[in-house]
Design an enzyme around this catalytic site. Structure first.
Site, short mmCIF file in Angstrom:
data_model
loop_
_atom_site.label_atom_id
_atom_site.label_comp_id
_atom_site.label_asym_id
_atom_site.label_seq_id
_atom_site.Cartn_x
_atom_site.Cartn_y
_atom_site.Cartn_z
N GLU A 141 0.95 -1.19 0.07
CA GLU A 141 0.23 0.04 0.05
C GLU A 141 0.78 1.23 -0.01
OE1 GLU A 141 -2.52 -0.28 3.28
OE2 GLU A 141 -3.80 -1.84 2.52
N GLU A 160 9.15 -8.10 -3.43
CA GLU A 160 9.34 -9.16 -2.76
C GLU A 160 10.13 -9.27 -1.73
OE1 GLU A 160 7.55 -12.10 -3.48
OE2 GLU A 160 6.66 -11.60 -5.28
N GLY A 161 10.26 -8.04 -0.89
CA GLY A 161 11.03 -8.06 0.35
C GLY A 161 12.19 -7.39 -0.23
C1 FAD Z 1 8.09 -2.82 -10.25
C2 FAD Z 1 7.59 -3.10 -8.85
C3 FAD Z 1 6.49 -4.15 -8.80
C4 FAD Z 1 5.92 -4.45 -7.66
N1 FAD Z 1 4.86 -5.36 -7.83
C5 FAD Z 1 4.24 -5.69 -6.76
C6 FAD Z 1 2.93 -6.45 -6.64
O1 FAD Z 1 2.73 -7.06 -7.79
N2 FAD Z 1 2.17 -6.68 -5.67
C7 FAD Z 1 2.60 -5.89 -4.47
O2 FAD Z 1 2.02 -6.24 -3.36
N3 FAD Z 1 3.83 -5.24 -4.39
C8 FAD Z 1 4.45 -4.94 -5.37
N4 FAD Z 1 5.74 -4.10 -5.37
C9 FAD Z 1 5.76 -3.63 -3.96
C10 FAD Z 1 7.07 -3.99 -3.41
O3 FAD Z 1 6.98 -5.18 -2.73
C11 FAD Z 1 7.24 -2.98 -2.09
O4 FAD Z 1 7.90 -1.84 -3.15
C12 FAD Z 1 8.56 -3.42 -1.43
O5 FAD Z 1 8.13 -4.26 -0.45
C13 FAD Z 1 9.14 -2.10 -0.54
O6 FAD Z 1 8.09 -1.26 -0.06
P1 FAD Z 1 8.21 0.18 -0.13
O7 FAD Z 1 8.76 0.46 -1.67
O8 FAD Z 1 6.94 0.82 0.66
O9 FAD Z 1 9.51 0.49 0.50
P2 FAD Z 1 9.76 0.97 2.12
O10 FAD Z 1 8.99 -0.38 2.84
O11 FAD Z 1 9.21 2.30 2.51
O12 FAD Z 1 11.08 0.67 2.41
C14 FAD Z 1 12.13 1.96 1.80
C15 FAD Z 1 13.42 1.27 2.39
O13 FAD Z 1 13.68 1.21 3.89
C16 FAD Z 1 14.01 0.07 3.87
N5 FAD Z 1 13.48 -0.43 5.30
C17 FAD Z 1 12.25 -0.40 5.56
N6 FAD Z 1 11.96 -0.94 6.89
C18 FAD Z 1 13.07 -1.23 7.21
C19 FAD Z 1 13.50 -1.76 8.47
N7 FAD Z 1 12.75 -2.27 9.51
N8 FAD Z 1 14.87 -1.98 8.96
C20 FAD Z 1 15.92 -1.37 7.90
N9 FAD Z 1 15.41 -1.02 6.72
C21 FAD Z 1 14.07 -0.88 6.30
C22 FAD Z 1 13.77 -0.77 2.82
O14 FAD Z 1 14.83 -1.91 2.85
C23 FAD Z 1 14.13 0.13 1.92
O15 FAD Z 1 15.53 0.35 1.44
C24 FAD Z 1 6.20 -3.92 -6.53
C25 FAD Z 1 7.55 -2.96 -6.33
C26 FAD Z 1 8.01 -2.58 -7.65
C27 FAD Z 1 8.98 -1.55 -7.58
#
Ligand code: FAD
Lengths: 388, 247
Positions: A136, A367-368
């Protein structure tokens, strides 16, 4: 000169069927993907008819049993398919990953008999496209915080909320959506295109996975019939089990991207001369090639062993995290390093490195993220949660 | 109708070609083999299309060592109904292969025997003609299209500056080339089903090899090109005389 990309003869550990599968998917990619992929990536357009083509090949839900339209393959075969598809492009593998592991897998594992019969055969043939909504706008790495909600009414649920970064959402006929019920439990349900209040805006201007459609899922008082709910699965283990299956496939997939970069760089190194000898004759360039094939070999062994464990139902989520994290990192490093080896040519669309490197920026995030997988390994070995 | 498609194996198109045993034998060390593309893409796929249109059976056959089974399995995965491996030594020559295939086709009542126009390795173009001779059937070489209406085959061939259209009534032997069909990929279900379809291994029946290879020679690589400009005519003549020694 040893141009093999199977340095430790992993092939010999494969069955005859698995080798045939690899050849067939490789031929498909050589014939139908590699000649056109640069143009779609440059135009930032998805490949039309990709899903029916993947369906005809049998690359959608390959491990789903035949009675639901799959091919009943084992997990190593699934991995090999992912590897060969990603040799073409991560966008192609992403489409197959989402359809197989994030849409067909939960419907097969958590769906009712009616849901399985209604959706799986069409998803397997590519006639129907699915997407998976977990992330989200305000909750990425921490899906437990999700705000999307369902409220129970007499014969339906009312769904409200929004999902972001959803692969294939603009094309999808159905979405597997994870939302909280009134008790705060995560539930899964199938939302169909055409339901009132459901829209899928496209996300534009990506520098990565440009041949893949990405978008949002927006739900405004969507009435979802009760028969579209997965009846028994509650909590994050639902979506996380899907992610486990997809991450396992990714650990194989990215090896394909690395292999493609390596094949191209090795050939280039033997053909391009500078200072009177081929690039491959310089120690610095040999270092890049030697390290690339070493890392590819290690990654292959990791994924192959993980596949054996997965076939025996013994692969742990922590093992899958380790393989995803390691293999994506080596692949992106190989793409970047070997891009340099081509000098100016390395930035051109005729060569795959820049495209693979840019794609892998998404793969190392979705995917994490790379960091989150490290925290999973960290927690596994210390027993201490360092997430919060 | 019963179709018998001959399948051979050839080195992968990117393989490095070398010879051993005093240049009498192909050196297969480190070489990956594939199904001969003209057999796979044209002969096999067209037979499958005709069978799908009007019924029948498509059998694939190879004369060679037991290991060749895997190429026949690949052909089954693409859609063939069954396979026969006539077990023989590695580098058997065409005469001997043709004799054995003809015998099998005759004894088992095949209507059509189809080969690729040539193997991309030895390029001998010889198998189809020999099979036809042994079976006393017409042979249509290098066909680009093949339609079947009842008993009558309409077959197109390329000829110098145009096309030839032939009608053949009844059984025949055809060698197929580009145009006849499009490559068909084995899909996952086909691959899984391949295990369950019959593959018979039978001993070689006929004849001894009559042709022995005495030597293979690799064409020497082309030398480096030397460029001369218009005002270097004297240098060119001199180079032709003293370096190239051709005048
Ligand atoms: C091209 C693309 C396709 C995707 N397809 C899907 C899909 O089909 N379905 C779906 O549900 N999602 C999808 N995603 C979403 C994807 O899984 C998320 O982008 C991802 O989980 C990271 O979430 P975020 O972008 O909100 O980053 P954030 O969670 O905001 O993270 C930002 C940074 O902070 C770091 N971080 C966060 N928490 C911590 C912590 N506790 N300790 C240390 N570091 C931390 C992260 O490693 C990252 O470097 C897709 C993303 C992309 C880019």
């Amino acid at each position: 000169m040893n141009t093999s990309t199977d340095y430790f003869l992993v092939d010999e550990m494969l069955t005859e069927e698995q080798r045939l599968i690899r050849r067939s998917v490789r031929d498909f990619v050589d014939r139908d993907i590699i000649p056109i992929i640069d143009s779609y990536a440059q135009k930032h357009e998805y490949i039309p008819d990709l899903m029916p083509k993947l369906g005809a090949l049998g690359a959608l839900g390959p491990y789903i049993p035949e009675e639901y339209g799959g091919a009943g393959l084992d997990q190593i075969s699934y991995g090999i398919i992912m590897q060969e598809l990603e040799r073409g492009d991560s966008a192609v593998r992403s489409a197959a990953s989402v359809q197989s592991s994030l849409v067909m897998y939960p419907i097969f594992t958590y769906g009712t008999e009616e849901q399985k019969r209604k959706y799986l055969p069409k998803l397997a043939s590519g006639e129907m496209i699915g997407c998976f909504g977990l992330t989200e706008p305000n909750h990425g790495s921490n899906p437990a915080g999700m705000e999307t909600k369902i409220i129970e009414k007499s014969d339906h649920f009312v769904l409200n909320g929004a999902k972001m970064w959803i692969t294939n959402s603009p094309l999808a006929d159905i979405a597997v959506v994870w939302a909280k019920d009134e008790q705060g439990q995560v539930r899964g349900l199938i939302v169909e295109r055409g339901m009132n209040g459901f829209s899928t805006p496209t996300t534009h201007n990506k520098w990565s996975l440009r041949a893949s459609a990405t978008g949002e899922l927006v739900f405004q008082d969507v009435a979802v019939p009760k028969e579209n709910l997965f009846p028994d699965i509650r909590g994050l283990k639902g979506p996380l089990s899907c992610l486990n299956s997809a991450r396992y496939g990714i650990s194989w997939g990215v090896i394909g991207a690395a292999i493609h970069c390596y094949e191209v760089a090795l050939k280039y190194a033997s053909e391009r001369n500078q200072f009177g000898k081929p690039l491959g004759g310089f120690q610095l360039q040999q270092k890049k090639l030697a390290e690339a094939i070493t890392e590819i070999t290690k990654a292959q062994l990791l994924s192959w062993r993980l596949g054996v464990l997965k076939n025996e139902n013994r692969a742990t989520p922590a093992q899958i995290s380790m393989a995803k994290r390691n293999n994506v990192e080596i692949a992106i490093n190989i793409a970047r390093e070997l891009r340099q080896m081509l000098g100016g040519m390395g930035i051109m669309g005729e060569f795959p490195m820049m495209r693979h490197a840019a794609n892998l920026e998404s793969v190392i995030t979705y995917e994490g993220t790379h960091d989150i997988h490290l925290l999973i390994t960290g927690m596994d070995v210390t027993g201490i949660n360092a997430f919060g | 109708m019963k179709y018998l498609v001959c399948i051979s194996k050839v080195p992968d198109t990117t393989a490095k070609i070398s010879f051993k045993n005093e240049d009498k034998e192909f050196n297969s060390d480190g070489v990956t083999f594939i199904m001969n593309p003209t057999d796979e893409w044209y002969a096999l796929v067209r037979a499958l299309e005709l069978k799908e249109a009007s019924g029948g059976q498509v059998t694939v056959i190879n004369v060679g060592p037991k290991d060749n089974e895997k190429f026949l399995r690949s052909a089954i995965a693409i859609g063939a109904d069954d396979a026969v491996l006539i077990e023989a030594n590695e580098e058997t020559e065409s005469y001997y292969i043709a004799k054995n295939i003809a015998k099998y086709a005759q004894e088992n009542g095949y209507n059509f025997v189809i080969t690729g126009k040539e193997t991309i390795s030895f390029n001998s173009f010889s198998l189809g003609g020999m099979i036809a001779e042994f079976m006393d059937l017409p042979f249509i070489n290098q066909a680009t299209q093949w339609m079947l209406n009842g008993e009558v085959s309409t077959i197109y061939k390329e000829i110098e500056g145009g096309e030839e259209v032939l009608e053949v009534t009844g059984n025949c032997v055809i060698s197929a080339q580009k145009g006849m069909a499009e490559q068909r990929l084995a899909n996952m279900k086909g691959i899984m089903m391949a295990k369950t379809k019959p593959l018979a291994i039978i001993p070689i029946a006929l004849g001894e090899e009559k042709v022995q290879v005495s030597q293979y020679q690799v064409t020497p690589p082309r030398g480096n090109c030397k460029m001369f400009t218009l005002d270097q005519i004297d240098e060119l003549v001199q180079a032709l005389q003293s370096e190239a020694k051709v005048i």
